[in-house]
Write a protein that holds these residues in place. Structure first.
Motif, PDB file in Angstrom:
ATOM      1  N   PHE A 147      -6.780  15.340   7.651  1.00 40.18           N
ATOM      2  CA  PHE A 147      -7.925  15.820   6.923  1.00 40.18           C
ATOM      3  C   PHE A 147      -7.360  16.288   5.662  1.00 40.18           C
ATOM      4  CE2 PHE A 147      -9.565  16.463  11.524  1.00 40.18           C
ATOM      5  CZ  PHE A 147     -10.615  15.435  11.162  1.00 40.18           C
ATOM      6  N   GLY A 148      -7.961  16.174   4.472  1.00 41.46           N
ATOM      7  CA  GLY A 148      -7.548  16.515   3.243  1.00 41.46           C
ATOM      8  C   GLY A 148      -7.685  15.576   2.185  1.00 41.46           C
ATOM      9  N   TYR A 149      -6.991  15.547   1.257  1.00 44.17           N
ATOM     10  CA  TYR A 149      -7.141  14.790  -0.162  1.00 44.17           C
ATOM     11  C   TYR A 149      -6.037  13.602   0.051  1.00 44.17           C
ATOM     12  CZ  TYR A 149     -10.392  17.805  -2.171  1.00 44.17           C
ATOM     13  OH  TYR A 149     -11.626  18.703  -2.357  1.00 44.17           O
ATOM     14  N   TYR A 150      -6.221  12.456  -0.455  1.00 44.26           N
ATOM     15  CA  TYR A 150      -5.114  11.423  -0.499  1.00 44.26           C
ATOM     16  C   TYR A 150      -5.647  10.724  -1.802  1.00 44.26           C
ATOM     17  CZ  TYR A 150      -3.976  11.226   4.600  1.00 44.26           C
ATOM     18  OH  TYR A 150      -3.525  11.798   5.679  1.00 44.26           O
ATOM     19  N   ASP A 151      -4.380  10.221  -2.438  1.00 42.14           N
ATOM     20  CA  ASP A 151      -4.396   9.124  -3.364  1.00 42.14           C
ATOM     21  C   ASP A 151      -3.871   7.895  -2.710  1.00 42.14           C
ATOM     22  OD1 ASP A 151      -5.156  11.010  -5.325  1.00 42.14           O
ATOM     23  OD2 ASP A 151      -3.233  11.336  -6.131  1.00 42.14           O
ATOM     24  N   MET A 152      -4.254   6.657  -3.127  1.00 42.03           N
ATOM     25  CA  MET A 152      -3.965   5.384  -2.672  1.00 42.03           C
ATOM     26  C   MET A 152      -3.249   4.539  -3.842  1.00 42.03           C
ATOM     27  SD  MET A 152      -5.926   5.012   0.948  1.00 42.03           S
ATOM     28  CE  MET A 152      -4.769   3.787   1.604  1.00 42.03           C
ATOM     29  N   LEU A 153      -2.478   3.867  -3.508  1.00 41.49           N
ATOM     30  CA  LEU A 153      -2.154   2.700  -4.536  1.00 41.49           C
ATOM     31  C   LEU A 153      -1.889   1.365  -3.896  1.00 41.49           C
ATOM     32  CD1 LEU A 153      -1.147   1.875  -7.455  1.00 41.49           C
ATOM     33  CD2 LEU A 153       1.277   2.491  -6.825  1.00 41.49           C
ATOM     34  N   GLU A 170       5.196 -12.308 -13.020  1.00 44.32           N
ATOM     35  CA  GLU A 170       4.150 -13.082 -12.372  1.00 44.32           C
ATOM     36  C   GLU A 170       2.921 -12.226 -12.292  1.00 44.32           C
ATOM     37  OE1 GLU A 170       8.456 -13.756 -10.603  1.00 44.32           O
ATOM     38  OE2 GLU A 170       7.424 -12.059 -11.532  1.00 44.32           O
ATOM     39  N   ILE A 171       1.996 -13.028 -12.051  1.00 47.78           N
ATOM     40  CA  ILE A 171       0.521 -12.493 -12.036  1.00 47.78           C
ATOM     41  C   ILE A 171       0.365 -11.369 -10.863  1.00 47.78           C
ATOM     42  CG2 ILE A 171      -2.031 -12.692 -11.978  1.00 47.78           C
ATOM     43  CD1 ILE A 171      -1.483 -15.103 -13.441  1.00 47.78           C
ATOM     44  N   PHE A 172      -0.134 -10.336 -10.943  1.00 50.06           N
ATOM     45  CA  PHE A 172      -0.359  -9.482  -9.836  1.00 50.06           C
ATOM     46  C   PHE A 172      -1.626  -8.320 -10.282  1.00 50.06           C
ATOM     47  CE2 PHE A 172       2.444  -6.477 -12.075  1.00 50.06           C
ATOM     48  CZ  PHE A 172       2.081  -5.351 -11.672  1.00 50.06           C
ATOM     49  N   PHE A 173      -2.124  -7.809  -9.121  1.00 48.61           N
ATOM     50  CA  PHE A 173      -3.413  -6.945  -9.305  1.00 48.61           C
ATOM     51  C   PHE A 173      -3.012  -5.637  -8.559  1.00 48.61           C
ATOM     52  CE2 PHE A 173      -4.271 -11.506  -8.742  1.00 48.61           C
ATOM     53  CZ  PHE A 173      -5.190 -11.573  -9.747  1.00 48.61           C
ATOM     54  N   GLY A 174      -3.823  -4.537  -9.166  1.00 52.59           N
ATOM     55  CA  GLY A 174      -3.600  -2.986  -8.738  1.00 52.59           C
ATOM     56  C   GLY A 174      -4.882  -2.366  -8.661  1.00 52.59           C
ATOM     57  N   ALA A 175      -4.663  -1.322  -7.747  1.00 49.94           N
ATOM     58  CA  ALA A 175      -5.852  -0.088  -7.784  1.00 49.94           C
ATOM     59  C   ALA A 175      -5.334   1.022  -7.187  1.00 49.94           C
ATOM     60  CB  ALA A 175      -7.137  -0.742  -6.809  1.00 49.94           C
ATOM     61  N   TYR A 176      -5.895   2.209  -7.909  1.00 50.77           N
ATOM     62  CA  TYR A 176      -5.368   3.291  -7.564  1.00 50.77           C
ATOM     63  C   TYR A 176      -6.533   4.248  -7.439  1.00 50.77           C
ATOM     64  CZ  TYR A 176      -2.468   7.569  -8.342  1.00 50.77           C
ATOM     65  OH  TYR A 176      -1.803   8.792  -8.219  1.00 50.77           O
ATOM     66  N   PRO A 177      -7.217   4.362  -6.219  1.00 50.55           N
ATOM     67  CA  PRO A 177      -8.180   5.242  -6.038  1.00 50.55           C
ATOM     68  C   PRO A 177      -7.581   6.631  -5.519  1.00 50.55           C
ATOM     69  CG  PRO A 177      -8.008   3.846  -4.120  1.00 50.55           C
ATOM     70  CD  PRO A 177      -7.200   3.273  -5.378  1.00 50.55           C
ATOM     71  N   GLU A 178      -8.103   7.850  -6.399  1.00 50.57           N
ATOM     72  CA  GLU A 178      -7.488   9.188  -6.235  1.00 50.57           C
ATOM     73  C   GLU A 178      -8.555  10.122  -5.502  1.00 50.57           C
ATOM     74  OE1 GLU A 178      -4.966  10.416  -9.951  1.00 50.57           O
ATOM     75  OE2 GLU A 178      -6.418   8.799 -10.759  1.00 50.57           O
ATOM     76  N   ASN A 179      -7.871  11.152  -4.986  1.00 48.50           N
ATOM     77  CA  ASN A 179      -8.513  12.002  -4.303  1.00 48.50           C
ATOM     78  C   ASN A 179      -9.773  11.656  -3.233  1.00 48.50           C
ATOM     79  OD1 ASN A 179      -7.404  14.084  -6.177  1.00 48.50           O
ATOM     80  ND2 ASN A 179      -8.790  13.839  -7.653  1.00 48.50           N
ATOM     81  N   ILE A 180      -9.231  10.790  -2.355  1.00 47.00           N
ATOM     82  CA  ILE A 180     -10.047  10.419  -1.424  1.00 47.00           C
ATOM     83  C   ILE A 180      -9.965  11.620  -0.289  1.00 47.00           C
ATOM     84  CG2 ILE A 180     -10.228   8.798   0.665  1.00 47.00           C
ATOM     85  CD1 ILE A 180      -8.551   6.726  -0.906  1.00 47.00           C
ATOM     86  N   PHE A 181     -11.256  12.276  -0.142  1.00 47.97           N
ATOM     87  CA  PHE A 181     -11.321  13.275   0.725  1.00 47.97           C
ATOM     88  C   PHE A 181     -11.633  12.826   2.242  1.00 47.97           C
ATOM     89  CE2 PHE A 181     -13.702  17.094   1.921  1.00 47.97           C
ATOM     90  CZ  PHE A 181     -12.576  18.012   2.139  1.00 47.97           C
ATOM     91  N   ILE A 182     -11.037  13.086   3.069  1.00 48.15           N
ATOM     92  CA  ILE A 182     -11.390  12.956   4.667  1.00 48.15           C
ATOM     93  C   ILE A 182     -11.663  14.248   5.060  1.00 48.15           C
ATOM     94  CG2 ILE A 182     -10.151  12.115   6.653  1.00 48.15           C
ATOM     95  CD1 ILE A 182     -10.528  10.143   4.201  1.00 48.15           C
ATOM     96  N   VAL A 197       0.933  -1.313   0.140  1.00 47.19           N
ATOM     97  CA  VAL A 197       0.124   0.018  -0.225  1.00 47.19           C
ATOM     98  C   VAL A 197       0.924   1.274  -0.007  1.00 47.19           C
ATOM     99  CG1 VAL A 197      -1.880   1.343   1.194  1.00 47.19           C
ATOM    100  CG2 VAL A 197      -1.806  -1.290   1.281  1.00 47.19           C
ATOM    101  N   HIS A 198       0.591   2.311  -0.815  1.00 46.72           N
ATOM    102  CA  HIS A 198       1.299   3.583  -0.897  1.00 46.72           C
ATOM    103  C   HIS A 198       0.252   4.569  -0.722  1.00 46.72           C
ATOM    104  CE1 HIS A 198       5.267   2.219  -2.499  1.00 46.72           C
ATOM    105  NE2 HIS A 198       4.470   1.377  -2.859  1.00 46.72           N
ATOM    106  N   ARG A 199       0.461   5.429   0.278  1.00 42.97           N
ATOM    107  CA  ARG A 199      -0.404   6.569   0.307  1.00 42.97           C
ATOM    108  C   ARG A 199       0.268   7.812   0.444  1.00 42.97           C
ATOM    109  NH1 ARG A 199      -3.009   6.731   6.700  1.00 42.97           N
ATOM    110  NH2 ARG A 199      -0.720   7.347   7.166  1.00 42.97           N
ATOM    111  N   TYR A 200      -0.439   8.617  -0.512  1.00 43.58           N
ATOM    112  CA  TYR A 200       0.273  10.159  -0.583  1.00 43.58           C
ATOM    113  C   TYR A 200      -1.024  11.046  -0.324  1.00 43.58           C
ATOM    114  CZ  TYR A 200       2.159   6.639  -4.200  1.00 43.58           C
ATOM    115  OH  TYR A 200       2.551   5.691  -4.742  1.00 43.58           O
ATOM    116  N   TYR A 201      -0.450  12.058   0.704  1.00 36.75           N
ATOM    117  CA  TYR A 201      -1.144  13.099   1.197  1.00 36.75           C
ATOM    118  C   TYR A 201      -1.063  14.145   0.282  1.00 36.75           C
ATOM    119  CZ  TYR A 201      -3.107  16.203   4.763  1.00 36.75           C
ATOM    120  OH  TYR A 201      -3.853  17.422   5.095  1.00 36.75           O
ATOM    121  N   LYS A 202      -2.127  14.920  -0.085  1.00 40.64           N
ATOM    122  CA  LYS A 202      -2.001  15.899  -1.007  1.00 40.64           C
ATOM    123  C   LYS A 202      -2.730  17.302  -0.430  1.00 40.64           C
ATOM    124  CE  LYS A 202      -4.365  14.101  -4.565  1.00 40.64           C
ATOM    125  NZ  LYS A 202      -4.778  13.964  -5.683  1.00 40.64           N
TER     126      LYS A 202
END
Length: 391
Positions: free
Chosen positions: A116-122, A181-193, A84-89
């Motif tokens: 509080f604020g915006y996050y992207d998460m990978l 190798e097989i792997f999976f990913g998701a990248y939700p952006e602008n998660i607002f807390i 998990v990578h968490r990016y605070y904006k």
């Protein structure tokens, strides 16, 4: 064999702390603000599987216990752990990433305190390499992560040259690479807390406020099942194979954040087995088969329900299957077959089929015995691979 999208529900759970008095949730009006201490946020991943490949009509090779022991399960398996990578904006949803908090988790739940604020998460799943020799390589930058693989050593450069000659736009394959190798990913952006309780749903059992987000966990490596149907071989002119095969003009990288594949082509090496005396469409045939994993076609978008065909711009690139056949006199020759249309119709994995009429095969050159296979290496014949990662 399951080919997805794999849907992935992200539940963001915010725990209300430091309230000055106990107020029942129904009394909170929409838009009312409260002062919070740092909220605790939980993500919960729920993987949903769908979209199957027809294994009854189109797949003749089968899949027995020996195949499974060599190449593993024929389809996609549920991930059990993630990076998990968490990016605070801060307060700006368009801000560039300046910090990267990295975590490793097991299971499908992630709980940390958020500002509080915006996050992207990978999110991307860990690699479960059975023999411990992982070939997948992650090149991590603040704004994107690119996945590549290591190059295959001990394979003749001449097959790379042959692939380059088949690319009509003059593109140069960077080399012959291992299967990722097989792997999976998701990248939700602008998660607002936010501070606003109206943005949350109250859970009276847990006494928490929950914010629901939804995104997609995508396979970032696709599975191709490859089969060569050999007919008119009753006289045994083709006695076997050495297992060597490769698929050309496949992407050499993918963007883990977006799922968009790179535009530099490569050959992907894979192994095959032969099963003799099978019945295919009422005809006795020998069938060569194998499983190939790849990032997919060059410059292509990730899988969606509505867009399963090739959407990239590298129209001049052609996809060829190269495979070795062993003749009854022991000589080996590499043959090729254009599977471009099949690959573009199944841009995110599927079944590739080559029909081989053994009566029409050109035999190896009897004068130059032992030089027919493009997969025979010499020490000085290795191809160097230099990565240029585009961020």
């Amino acid at each position: 064999m399951t080919r997805t999208p794999i849907y992935y529900i992200v539940v963001v759970m915010t725990v209300v702390l430091g309230m000055s008095s106990c107020i029942e949730p129904p009394l909170h009006l929409p838009g009312q603000n409260l002062d919070f201490v740092m909220p605790q946020v939980e993500t919960e991943m729920d993987v949903v599987w769908d979209v199957d490949v027809d294994m009854e009509t189109d797949w003749y090779y089968g899949w027995d216990l020996k195949d499974d022991s060599i190449w593993g399960y024929i389809g996609y398996e549920r991930p059990s752990s993630y990076e998990v990578h968490r990016y605070y904006k801060g307060d700006d949803p368009k801000a560039k990433h300046t910090t990267d908090e990295a975590f490793s988790i097991r299971g499908n739940r992630f709980r940390r305190y958020f500002q509080f604020g915006y996050y992207d998460m990978l999110f991307y799943s860990d690699i479960d390499s059975k023999d411990g020799t992982q070939v997948l390589v992650m090149h991590e930058e603040l704004d994107s992560v690119t996945a590549t693989t290591t190059g295959t050593r001990g394979i003749s450069r001449s097959i790379v040259d042959r692939s380059r000659a088949n690319d009509k736009d003059g593109s140069s394959a960077i080399g012959l690479l291992n299967q990722p190798e097989i792997f999976f990913g998701a990248y939700p952006e602008n998660i607002f807390i936010s501070h606003d309780l109206a943005d949350y749903e109250y859970d009276p059992v847990e006494n928490v406020y929950i914010k629901h987000l939804e995104t997609k966990l995508r396979p970032l490596v696709y599975i191709y099942l490859v089969q060569f149907i050999l007919y008119n071989n009753e006289d045994g002119k083709i006695k076997g194979i050495n297992g060597n095969a490769a698929l050309s003009s496949m992407a050499s990288s993918t963007n883990v954040n977006t799922g968009h594949t790179g535009n530099k082509p490569a050959l992907i090496y894979f192994n095959t087995r032969m099963k003799k005396g099978l019945t295919v469409k009422g005809r006795k045939s020998d069938v060569i088969g194998g499983k190939l994993t790849t990032f997919g076609l060059c410059d292509n978008e990730p899988y969606t329900r509505s867009g399963a065909k090739y959407m990239g711009s590298r129209a001049a690139l052609r996809n060829f299957l190269y495979y070795d056949l062993v003749w009854k006199d022991g000589q080996v020759k590499t043959y090729e077959f254009d599977v471009t249309d099949q690959c573009r119709a199944q841009a995110h994995g599927g079944i590739l089929t080559v029909w081989v009429d053994c009566d029409k095969l050109t035999p190896p050159d009897p004068v130059n015995q032992g030089t027919g296979s493009l997969f025979i290496p010499t020490v000085e014949d290795y191809d160097e691979v230099f990565w240029e990662i585009e961020i």
